[in-house]
Design a protein around this motif. Structure first.
Motif, short mmCIF file in Angstrom:
data_model
loop_
_atom_site.label_atom_id
_atom_site.label_comp_id
_atom_site.label_asym_id
_atom_site.label_seq_id
_atom_site.Cartn_x
_atom_site.Cartn_y
_atom_site.Cartn_z
N UNK A 1 0.85 -1.18 0.00
CA UNK A 1 0.00 0.00 0.00
C UNK A 1 0.88 1.24 0.00
N UNK A 2 0.28 2.39 -0.19
CA UNK A 2 1.01 3.66 -0.18
C UNK A 2 0.41 4.56 0.89
N UNK A 3 1.26 5.09 1.75
CA UNK A 3 0.77 5.99 2.80
C UNK A 3 0.39 7.33 2.19
N UNK A 4 -0.32 8.13 2.96
CA UNK A 4 -0.71 9.46 2.48
C UNK A 4 0.51 10.29 2.11
N UNK A 5 1.56 10.20 2.93
CA UNK A 5 2.80 10.94 2.64
C UNK A 5 3.43 10.47 1.33
N UNK A 6 3.40 9.16 1.11
CA UNK A 6 3.98 8.63 -0.13
C UNK A 6 3.17 9.06 -1.35
N UNK A 7 1.85 9.10 -1.19
CA UNK A 7 1.00 9.57 -2.29
C UNK A 7 1.26 11.04 -2.59
N UNK A 8 1.40 11.85 -1.55
CA UNK A 8 1.72 13.27 -1.75
C UNK A 8 3.05 13.42 -2.47
N UNK A 9 4.02 12.57 -2.09
CA UNK A 9 5.34 12.62 -2.71
C UNK A 9 5.26 12.23 -4.18
N UNK A 10 4.46 11.21 -4.48
CA UNK A 10 4.32 10.75 -5.85
C UNK A 10 3.82 11.86 -6.77
N UNK A 11 2.85 12.61 -6.30
CA UNK A 11 2.25 13.67 -7.11
C UNK A 11 3.25 14.77 -7.44
N UNK A 12 4.30 14.87 -6.64
CA UNK A 12 5.31 15.90 -6.87
C UNK A 12 6.36 15.46 -7.89
N UNK A 13 6.33 14.20 -8.31
CA UNK A 13 7.30 13.73 -9.28
C UNK A 13 7.12 14.48 -10.61
N UNK A 14 8.22 14.76 -11.34
CA UNK A 14 8.12 15.48 -12.62
C UNK A 14 7.12 14.84 -13.59
N UNK A 15 6.96 13.54 -13.51
CA UNK A 15 6.06 12.82 -14.42
C UNK A 15 4.61 13.25 -14.27
N UNK A 16 4.24 13.71 -13.05
CA UNK A 16 2.85 14.05 -12.76
C UNK A 16 2.57 15.54 -12.75
N UNK A 17 3.63 16.35 -12.62
CA UNK A 17 3.44 17.79 -12.45
C UNK A 17 2.71 18.41 -13.64
N UNK A 18 3.08 18.00 -14.86
CA UNK A 18 2.49 18.61 -16.05
C UNK A 18 1.63 17.60 -16.81
#
Length: 395
Positions: free
Chosen positions: A349-366
């Motif tokens: 599973x992914x914790x809330x913090x890990x999900x927040x971190x994922x969204x900040x990856x360059x792949x998701x930003x744009x």
């Protein structure tokens, strides 16, 4: 024949010293014709004559080129064991042609253009031909030994590139060697990768305990997990061996048919889960990339070690991805792809913090302006597991 053969061969070999390219070509053709009549068992004899005749200057270029010419004539199709008896002599010529000081002449355009033998480095292809024509079980390590002896001193980027090229061609040769047995290959690869990790991180736990309490009684997985140290190399360059072993493993798995009901196959693959997971902590990007490619098919299989290692692999993937600064980084894409498969195939599973971190990856930003299939697949896997935070809903 026995009394006249040596003098005849020496006469032909002496023509290879001639400055005329046409004369050297005729001499090579004559050697090939002789070898065809005599049989490949005379190859070592011919090679010894060549080494005794071509000793200095441009002759050394001719020696490496001529060896490749002869092998390519007689090893059109991979055939195991044909070169076992003269492996050491063949490797000596090929490696010297690549690594000696005179080899740098092939990289100087004015010199390289003067002779057919210096226009292209043929000894890499020679290594491939040798690797596909030995008996894997008895000679695979002997194939590496003389190369590893040269890995004991400081390497420049140029020389390091030569080693990587040599290992790449040997890996290609092993891939089409008909004597390669699946179990022997897995034991060989496991041992080399384990040695590399151990040298890179001396403090980590012994990976020979990898299957403790889980190994099958058939002894196959036990053999793999407890394989002894196979090679000794300067720890500064052990990652080159790890890259080589991972490359051979990846090449082999590309052509494998993964049967989820084949218990023997699963027992052989299971030890690699933890080992490859440890490779993800390497400081070398090539090792991490190769490990990701090898792990990709394994996480889709019902392997027991995935239950205990999936969480560690997930954390390693997030750490690697977090260090990527651009969305076009192949390593980032590979991490996201593997994370997607892990979410679909395991209970991680992914914790809330890990999900927040994922969204900040360059792949998701744009993502809206530059949609990425890799990113969208991960988002789909996250949503299907109901692991949602506000930022994901906004996507």
């Amino acid at each position: 024949m026995e009394s006249h053969l040596p003098s005849m061969m020496h006469r032909i070999a002496n023509f290879l010293k001639n400055r005329l390219e046409s004369v050297r070509d005729e001499a090579r053709a004559a050697l090939a014709a002789c070898l065809k009549e005599l049989g490949l068992e005379y190859l070592q004899f011919v090679v010894k004559v060549l080494r005794g005749t071509l000793k200095r200057g441009f002759e050394l270029h001719v020696l490496g080129f001529t060896l490749n010419f002869l092998l390519s004539k007689f090893l059109l199709n991979p055939s195991s064991g044909k070169l076992d008896f003269c492996l050491e002599d063949l490797l000596s010529i090929a490696i010297n042609d690549i690594l000696s000081d005179i080899s740098e002449e092939k990289e100087v355009e004015k010199i390289a253009s003067k002779m057919e033998e210096t226009r292209k480095q043929k000894s890499y292809d020679t290594l491939k031909l040798i690797a596909q024509s030995i008996t894997f079980k008895t000679h695979a390590l002997k194939l590496l030994a003389p190369i590893l002896k040269h890995l004991q001193k400081q390497l420049t980027p140029k020389v390091k590139s030569k080693f990587e090229n040599m290992f790449s061609h040997i890996a290609a040769g092993i891939q089409c060697n008909p004597s390669v047995n699946q179990t022997e290959l897995f034991i060989y690869e496991y041992g080399l990768i384990k040695d590399g990790i151990k040298d890179e991180s001396p403090g980590h736990a012994e990976t020979s305990t990898l299957m403790e309490g889980k190994q099958k009684k058939d002894g196959v997985s036990s053999q793999i997990a407890k394989s002894d140290k196979l090679v000794s190399v300067d720890p500064r360059y052990s990652h080159l061996i790890t890259e080589f072993a991972l490359g051979v493993l990846q090449n082999y798995m590309k052509n494998m048919k993964f049967d989820k009901k084949d218990e023997q196959l699963l027992s052989m693959l299971d030890p690699f889960v933890r080992l490859l997971g440890e490779c993800l902590n390497s400081k070398y990007e090539n090792v991490m990339s190769a490990s990701l490619r090898c792990l990709s098919p394994l996480v889709r299989l019902p392997l027991p070690s995935l239950e205990s290692q999936a969480e560690k692999i997930k954390n390693s993937l997030l750490n690697i991805a977090q260090g990527s600064v651009t969305s076009s980084n192949p390593l980032l894409e590979s991490c996201v792809k593997l994370l997607t498969v892990l979410l679909r195939s395991t209970k991680i599973t992914l914790s809330t913090d890990q999900l927040h971190m994922l969204i900040q990856f360059p792949l998701f930003v744009d993502l809206e302006r530059n949609p990425s299939f890799v990113a969208l697949s991960l988002l789909k896997a996250i949503v299907s597991r109901k692991l949602v935070v506000a930022e994901i809903l906004q996507c």
